[in-house]
Design an enzyme around this catalytic site. Sequence first.
Site, PDB file in Angstrom:
ATOM      1  N   LEU A  35      46.214  31.659  -7.439  1.00  0.00           N
ATOM      2  CA  LEU A  35      46.939  30.828  -6.466  1.00  0.00           C
ATOM      3  C   LEU A  35      46.230  30.825  -5.109  1.00  0.00           C
ATOM      4  CD1 LEU A  35      50.604  32.071  -7.106  1.00  0.00           C
ATOM      5  CD2 LEU A  35      49.621  29.859  -7.815  1.00  0.00           C
ATOM      6  N   SER A  41      38.745  34.188  -2.152  1.00  0.00           N
ATOM      7  CA  SER A  41      37.650  34.125  -1.177  1.00  0.00           C
ATOM      8  C   SER A  41      37.361  35.501  -0.607  1.00  0.00           C
ATOM      9  CB  SER A  41      38.003  33.186  -0.019  1.00  0.00           C
ATOM     10  OG  SER A  41      38.081  31.878  -0.474  1.00  0.00           O
ATOM     11  N   SER A 108      41.318  26.504  -9.546  1.00  0.00           N
ATOM     12  CA  SER A 108      41.097  26.097 -10.945  1.00  0.00           C
ATOM     13  C   SER A 108      42.340  26.349 -11.800  1.00  0.00           C
ATOM     14  CB  SER A 108      39.847  26.767 -11.526  1.00  0.00           C
ATOM     15  OG  SER A 108      39.724  28.126 -11.207  1.00  0.00           O
TER      16      SER A 108
HETATM   17  P1  ADP Z   1      42.273  32.394  -1.696  1.00  0.00           P
HETATM   18  O1  ADP Z   1      40.778  32.283  -1.605  1.00  0.00           O
HETATM   19  O2  ADP Z   1      42.728  32.929  -3.027  1.00  0.00           O
HETATM   20  O3  ADP Z   1      42.996  31.156  -1.295  1.00  0.00           O
HETATM   21  P2  ADP Z   1      42.007  34.014   0.656  1.00  0.00           P
HETATM   22  O4  ADP Z   1      41.036  35.101   0.298  1.00  0.00           O
HETATM   23  O5  ADP Z   1      41.500  32.841   1.447  1.00  0.00           O
HETATM   24  O6  ADP Z   1      42.742  33.520  -0.689  1.00  0.00           O
HETATM   25  O7  ADP Z   1      43.225  34.611   1.449  1.00  0.00           O
HETATM   26  C1  ADP Z   1      43.851  35.821   1.126  1.00  0.00           C
HETATM   27  C2  ADP Z   1      44.428  36.417   2.412  1.00  0.00           C
HETATM   28  O8  ADP Z   1      45.203  37.558   2.089  1.00  0.00           O
HETATM   29  C3  ADP Z   1      43.350  36.844   3.378  1.00  0.00           C
HETATM   30  O9  ADP Z   1      43.776  36.566   4.681  1.00  0.00           O
HETATM   31  C4  ADP Z   1      43.286  38.368   3.138  1.00  0.00           C
HETATM   32  O10 ADP Z   1      42.838  39.056   4.265  1.00  0.00           O
HETATM   33  C5  ADP Z   1      44.737  38.680   2.829  1.00  0.00           C
HETATM   34  N1  ADP Z   1      44.971  39.860   1.974  1.00  0.00           N
HETATM   35  C6  ADP Z   1      45.898  40.795   2.242  1.00  0.00           C
HETATM   36  N2  ADP Z   1      45.910  41.728   1.275  1.00  0.00           N
HETATM   37  C7  ADP Z   1      44.981  41.368   0.372  1.00  0.00           C
HETATM   38  C8  ADP Z   1      44.546  41.959  -0.856  1.00  0.00           C
HETATM   39  N3  ADP Z   1      45.078  43.072  -1.321  1.00  0.00           N
HETATM   40  N4  ADP Z   1      43.581  41.322  -1.568  1.00  0.00           N
HETATM   41  C9  ADP Z   1      43.051  40.156  -1.088  1.00  0.00           C
HETATM   42  N5  ADP Z   1      43.412  39.554   0.060  1.00  0.00           N
HETATM   43  C10 ADP Z   1      44.381  40.163   0.801  1.00  0.00           C
END
Ligand code: ADP
Length: 202
Positions: A35, A41, A108
């Site tokens: 999601l 990322s 995806s």
């Molecule tokens: P996606 O690429 O799946 O849309 P992102 O990596 O852009 O998600 O965003 C995830 C957000 O959640 C980031 O701001 C990250 O710092 C935060 N976050 C908090 N806890 C976690 C965790 N355990 N694992 C990954 N991201 C985390």
Amino acid sequence: MTESENISWHYSKVTKEHRRQLNNHKSVVLWFTGLSGSGKSTISVELEKELHQMGVRTYRLDGDNIRHGLNKDLGFSPDDRKENIRRIGEVSRLMVEAGLVTLTAFISPYREDRDEIRKMMNHDEFIEVFVDASLETCKSRDPKGLYKKVRAGKITGFTGIDAPYEAPVKPEITVNTDVAGVEESVQAIMSYLKTKGYLIND
Ligand code: ADP
């Protein structure tokens, strides 16, 4: 006769195997799916940094970058999402041919589309990484303010809200970011790559 019938494939004298030998590691695509806000990322950026520091040749393809360039003609309808993923799959395949550890970070959402990409590659060249997080967690993180826009009615057809997300059935790796921190997820993936021999050439 279709146009592609007039096109022939030119084989190089430098093959994927030669490139792998030069790099001293295997090439593969790590296909992150999950999601929006699940952490694809964030985890792929950290993992790539660590791989690079170990001397592994990498390249990372990320949703927004691709949608600004290669796929800027595509929107978010089911057909466009399918084409978006298909093109990324083709680019990933080329990168694996080029000898790189390729990391892709795209929602995806459709299982069938991911399975199509799996089929394009040799069986050990596609590693599906399911970045699992509850919708509640993703909404509360909302790193790009997208869930807020959905609530305000500014975005429709959003994965997990009013468009489906089909979770992988048998991903090679699952990281649950409701409970695992970023570094823990990175290490879980790193450990998989090491155990399965991706990071050495034997
Ligand atoms: P996606 O690429 O799946 O849309 P992102 O990596 O852009 O998600 O965003 C995830 C957000 O959640 C980031 O701001 C990250 O710092 C935060 N976050 C908090 N806890 C976690 C965790 N355990 N694992 C990954 N991201 C985390």
